[in-house]
Enzyme design. Structure first.
Site, PDB file in Angstrom:
ATOM      1  N   LYS A 244      12.925  63.043 -23.968  1.00  0.00           N
ATOM      2  CA  LYS A 244      12.494  63.585 -22.862  1.00  0.00           C
ATOM      3  C   LYS A 244      12.084  62.159 -21.873  1.00  0.00           C
ATOM      4  O   LYS A 244      12.214  62.017 -20.621  1.00  0.00           O
ATOM      5  CB  LYS A 244      10.992  64.158 -23.098  1.00  0.00           C
ATOM      6  CG  LYS A 244      10.322  64.512 -21.614  1.00  0.00           C
ATOM      7  CD  LYS A 244       8.956  65.132 -22.146  1.00  0.00           C
ATOM      8  CE  LYS A 244       8.282  65.445 -20.396  1.00  0.00           C
ATOM      9  NZ  LYS A 244       7.073  65.975 -20.588  1.00  0.00           N
ATOM     10  N   ASP A 263      10.642  69.361 -21.977  1.00  0.00           N
ATOM     11  CA  ASP A 263       9.544  69.531 -22.939  1.00  0.00           C
ATOM     12  C   ASP A 263       9.551  71.161 -23.289  1.00  0.00           C
ATOM     13  O   ASP A 263      10.201  71.881 -23.034  1.00  0.00           O
ATOM     14  CB  ASP A 263       8.186  69.010 -22.070  1.00  0.00           C
ATOM     15  CG  ASP A 263       7.935  69.951 -21.065  1.00  0.00           C
ATOM     16  OD1 ASP A 263       8.746  70.999 -20.607  1.00  0.00           O
ATOM     17  OD2 ASP A 263       7.144  69.475 -20.029  1.00  0.00           O
TER      18      ASP A 263
END
Length: 309
Positions: A244, A263
């Site tokens: 991420k 996420d």
């Protein structure tokens, strides 16, 4: 120096460029968690550090207004900014990527995705910033298990402790983001822990050292010229950088508009709202790739921009 809240207060120190709200909404972009160095200094006015200068920005109908404060010289404030008008406009255009026509992208995303249409009408003018790669990388390492207000406070403490002071506006001091060399001292990790960085102190100091001893700041910036997959692979070798964070940096600093930061929230949306068929029941590296590929197939080469909306 005094904060300049409106162009009418010091007209000779402000400039503007055409920029309708459909192309940019400062309130939506600067508070969205892309960057952590701006604050709403008065209603409609945003003050923060961009590069080596402190700026105040505001919008008035179809124009983006901006003023730049001079740096301190020998401990004394300099009222005149050390940038000419052309350079100020170039920096802003680059930072907000104003050469990318946003309304056309919104139309294309809406045509491909009815769910995007429902959301987009309430969030016009959301565009992706083009940030300094070192600042973006070290800032997003701090986002792990964190929220925007706390991250903002952490970055402010980081800059106060390690960055060069640029100027005062009233009683508030503004600092540049620290250089890599300022963050590679033997005591950096301990100092960061004392500033409340917790386990992230090791990652911030470790990544700063790894870049300084490896790619260097210019080498990191040079990842703008390599393919997305290669840039992400290099970033994921750094301490504290997972999929991420790497995608955030690729998207917001390395010109990879196709990067889609994933996420658990994005993962749930992909499965529940879009019915994406994904392997596994947890957010694994495979799931990161599959979700990114799904949205790239839906939204096209600027998928990361669409996801930001």
């Amino acid at each position: 120096m005094k904060l300049r809240e409106t162009p009418s207060a010091s007209p000779s120190l402000w400039r503007s460029l055409p920029c309708p709200p459909a192309e940019l909404r400062l309130d939506l972009v600067l508070s969205s968690g892309q960057t952590f160095r701006w604050w709403e200094s008065s209603p409609g006015a945003w003050t923060g550090v961009l590069g080596e200068h402190v700026w105040t920005l505001r919008q008035d109908r179809d124009r983006l207004w901006y003023t730049v404060y001079g740096k301190e010289e020998d401990g004394h404030p300099a009222e005149a900014a050390m940038l000419d008008g052309a350079e100020m406009e170039r920096i802003l255009r680059d930072y907000f990527q104003l050469d990318v026509g946003l309304p056309a992208l919104y139309r294309a995303w809406g045509a491909a995705d009815p769910l995007f249409c429902k959301v987009a009408k309430d969030f016009p003018g959301v565009r992706v910033l083009r940030q300094d790669p070192v600042e973006c990388l070290l800032s997003f390492i701090c986002t792990s298990n964190n929220h925007i207000s706390r991250i903002t406070a952490m970055i402010e403490r980081l800059c106060q402790a390690f960055g060069r002071r640029l100027c005062y506006l009233g009683a508030r001091a503004f600092h540049a983001f620290p250089s890599l060399s300022a963050l590679t001292g033997a005591d950096t990790e301990d100092r960061l822990r004392a500033l409340g960085f917790g386990y992230r102190a090791k990652f911030v100091s470790g990544t700063a050292r790894a870049i300084a001893e490896g790619l260097g700041a210019e080498g990191l910036r040079g990842l703008r010229a390599v393919p997305y997959a290669e840039a992400k692979r290099v970033l994921c070798t750094l301490p504290g950088v997972g999929a991420k964070v790497a995608d955030c940096v690729c998207l917001m600093a390395l010109d990879k508009a196709e990067a889609v930061p994933v996420d658990t929230h994005v993962w749930r949306i992909a499965r529940q709202r879009y019915g994406a068929v994904l392997g596994g029941r947890s957010l694994t590296p495979r799931a990161h790739q599959e979700i990114g590929d799904f949205f790239r197939g839906l939204w096209g080469p600027h998928a990361g921009w669409a996801q930001a909306v």
